[in-house]
Motif scaffolding. Structure first.
Motif, short mmCIF file in Angstrom:
data_model
loop_
_atom_site.label_atom_id
_atom_site.label_comp_id
_atom_site.label_asym_id
_atom_site.label_seq_id
_atom_site.Cartn_x
_atom_site.Cartn_y
_atom_site.Cartn_z
N HIS A 165 -23.45 27.31 40.10
CA HIS A 165 -22.06 26.84 40.19
C HIS A 165 -21.27 27.17 38.92
O HIS A 165 -20.12 27.58 39.00
N PHE A 166 -21.91 26.99 37.75
CA PHE A 166 -21.19 27.15 36.48
C PHE A 166 -21.48 28.46 35.75
O PHE A 166 -20.85 28.73 34.73
N CYS A 167 -22.44 29.26 36.23
CA CYS A 167 -22.82 30.50 35.53
C CYS A 167 -22.76 31.70 36.48
O CYS A 167 -22.98 31.57 37.68
N GLY A 168 -22.52 32.88 35.88
CA GLY A 168 -22.42 34.09 36.68
C GLY A 168 -23.75 34.70 37.06
O GLY A 168 -23.86 35.42 38.05
N MET B 216 -17.10 33.11 31.99
CA MET B 216 -18.30 33.09 32.84
C MET B 216 -19.57 33.11 31.99
O MET B 216 -20.00 34.16 31.53
N PRO B 217 -20.18 31.95 31.78
CA PRO B 217 -21.44 31.91 31.03
C PRO B 217 -22.54 32.62 31.79
O PRO B 217 -22.56 32.62 33.03
N ASN C 273 3.19 38.91 34.00
CA ASN C 273 1.93 39.58 33.63
C ASN C 273 2.00 40.21 32.24
O ASN C 273 1.32 41.19 31.96
N ASP C 274 2.83 39.63 31.37
CA ASP C 274 2.92 40.10 29.97
C ASP C 274 1.53 40.07 29.35
O ASP C 274 0.86 39.03 29.35
N LYS C 275 1.07 41.19 28.83
CA LYS C 275 -0.30 41.31 28.32
C LYS C 275 -0.59 40.43 27.10
O LYS C 275 -1.73 40.26 26.70
N ARG C 276 0.47 39.85 26.52
CA ARG C 276 0.26 38.96 25.36
C ARG C 276 -0.05 37.53 25.77
O ARG C 276 -0.31 36.68 24.92
N VAL C 277 -0.04 37.28 27.10
CA VAL C 277 -0.27 35.91 27.59
C VAL C 277 -1.35 35.90 28.66
O VAL C 277 -1.22 36.54 29.71
N TRP C 278 -2.42 35.14 28.39
CA TRP C 278 -3.50 34.97 29.37
C TRP C 278 -3.75 33.48 29.59
O TRP C 278 -3.65 32.68 28.66
N PHE C 279 -4.09 33.15 30.82
CA PHE C 279 -4.55 31.80 31.15
C PHE C 279 -6.06 31.89 31.42
O PHE C 279 -6.51 32.86 32.05
N GLY C 280 -6.81 30.90 30.96
CA GLY C 280 -8.25 30.95 31.19
C GLY C 280 -8.84 29.58 31.51
O GLY C 280 -8.44 28.57 30.92
N GLN C 281 -9.76 29.58 32.48
CA GLN C 281 -10.52 28.37 32.79
C GLN C 281 -12.01 28.73 32.89
O GLN C 281 -12.37 29.89 33.02
N LEU C 282 -12.84 27.72 32.83
CA LEU C 282 -14.28 27.94 32.94
C LEU C 282 -14.65 28.24 34.38
O LEU C 282 -14.09 27.65 35.31
N TYR C 283 -15.61 29.13 34.55
CA TYR C 283 -16.14 29.43 35.88
C TYR C 283 -16.75 28.15 36.46
O TYR C 283 -17.46 27.42 35.78
N ILE D 111 -6.27 25.91 39.57
CA ILE D 111 -5.37 26.49 38.57
C ILE D 111 -5.53 28.01 38.56
O ILE D 111 -4.56 28.76 38.70
N SER D 112 -6.77 28.47 38.41
CA SER D 112 -7.03 29.91 38.25
C SER D 112 -6.50 30.73 39.41
O SER D 112 -5.74 31.70 39.22
#
Length: 389
Positions: free
Chosen positions: A65-68, A347-348, A316-326, A332-333
């Motif tokens: 669930h939490f790892c790739g 992705m751990p 989609n400005d390349k200077r801005v990224w959103f990130g969440q844990l897998y 949100i993602s």
């Protein structure tokens, strides 16, 4: 854009089969009960240390669930699936607590390989590592405290600097951004200084090297402002990942035990305000600072969206990224990605036994953020109802 963007569970869980959705429901239900987390983590540690045959069970539940996967090739099908939904991946080799030079060299080799791997894979535009993956915690701590090194320790430190330089140089050559995680405050000054050196060297045209600011620390916005002055003088771009933070109880306990003022904000509300103020400062200075917003907080994501809209920053400005844990905050993602924003899942991956300390920390963190766990459960319940399962 309405705030209900995050309520679309059909988009949020489109990649999950019914059985995967049921597994997610079971896991978050377990995580929501603190006594179960305590008992479960103790039993898991015991079983793994005693070499009991539990890896298969762990793999099919919490790990998957939490790892790739157990290695990067194992992660490819998962990454490809995410990418089809517009979500990139940041492969995080989540093996912690290493203590010798051979292990640090092995970690460097792995991160170098991942950076090469990222160059070839559109789905993986970013690489990541922890400072303590490249050197002993005690050396970082001593450097932060300003204590003199022995000649052996000086050699150790020089090797750490060399490992940092090798990976940042590789990131620059491959045009793959590298995120350097933050750790405990009593080692962080040394890491901040070294990452700043790397930025000054490799971020001349754009942000390649990113430091991490844990915004539960009340001093981080002031730190960023000073770094910004330094960057303007020396002519380099800043890359920052901003997060709320991952070591709060440990930080407060140590401050109390050693009788110094805690570096942690007085309340959750203060942390939220600090995060949002830092976010606003970055967007006010986007020509100098690129950002990776590592957050599971819907209000902060909506604030970023509103600011981008008001300032005319393209989605989609390349200077801005959103990130969440897998495995977390899929609402949100995937909803952000469907609107066209740059989104990546952390992705751990790694051998099951080696990644367990990371997974245990995740479970413990979730019990301390009850609202978030309840939100996950509420959304999963909505999707189960929609699917009638």
């Amino acid at each position: 854009m309405p705030s209900s963007i995050f309520d679309n569970t059909e988009r949020a869980f489109a990649l999950k089969s019914d059985s995967e959705l049921e597994r997610a429901y079971f896991l978050f239900k377990m995580i929501s009960k603190e006594p179960l987390v305590r008992i479960g983590t103790a039993m898991t540690k015991f079983a793994l240390n005693a070499n009991l045959p539990v890896e298969g069970l762990i793999r099919s539940t919490v790990f998957d669930h939490f790892c790739g996967g157990v290695n990067e090739n194992d992660c490819i099908p998962v990454m490809d699936k995410l990418f089809q939904a517009g979500v990139c991946s940041v492969l995080d080799y989540s093996v912690e607590g290493k203590e010798n030079e051979e292990q640090f060299d092995a970690c460097l080799t792995k991160v170098m390989e991942l950076t090469d791997f990222a160059e070839e894979k559109e789905a993986m535009p970013i690489s990541v590592f922890k400072p303590t993956g490249f050197g002993r915690f005690a050396i970082w701590q001593k450097k932060t405290a300003g204590e003199a090194f022995t000649s052996e320790e000086e050699q150790e430190w020089n090797k750490i600097v060399d490992r940092f330089d090798q990976i940042c140089k590789k990131a620059k050559e491959t045009d793959v951004a590298v995120l350097i995680d933050a750790e405990e405050s009593w080692m962080q000054d040394a890491a901040d200084d070294l990452v700043t050196e790397m930025m000054a060297k490799y971020n001349k045209e754009k942000a390649i090297v990113f430091n991490t600011l844990q915004c539960y620390r009340w001093d981080r916005l002031e730190y960023l402002k000073k770094l910004h002055v330094d960057a303007r003088v020396k002519g380099f771009k800043i890359g920052v990942k901003i997060v709320r933070g991952a070591y709060m109880e440990k930080e407060n306990d140590r401050a109390q035990e050693m009788k110094y003022p805690t570096p942690i904000c007085a309340s959750k509300a203060d942390t939220d305000q600090n995060f949002d103020n830092t976010l606003k400062y970055i967007f006010d200075n986007l020509d100098d600072i690129s950002v990776f917003l590592g957050t599971h907080n819907e209000a902060s994501c909506l604030l970023a969206i509103d600011i981008m809209k008001s300032k005319g920053i393209i989605i989609n400005d390349k200077r801005v990224w959103f990130g969440q844990l897998y495995g977390m905050s899929d609402h949100i993602s995937f909803n952000l990605a469907s609107e066209g924003y740059n989104v990546a899942k952390y992705m751990p991956f790694g051998p099951v036994k080696d990644v367990m300390p990371y997974l245990i920390r995740r479970a413990e963190e979730n019990t301390s953020v009850a609202g978030q766990t309840n939100r996950e459960l509420e959304l999963i319940k909505s999707e189960r109802k929609r699917r009638k399962i």
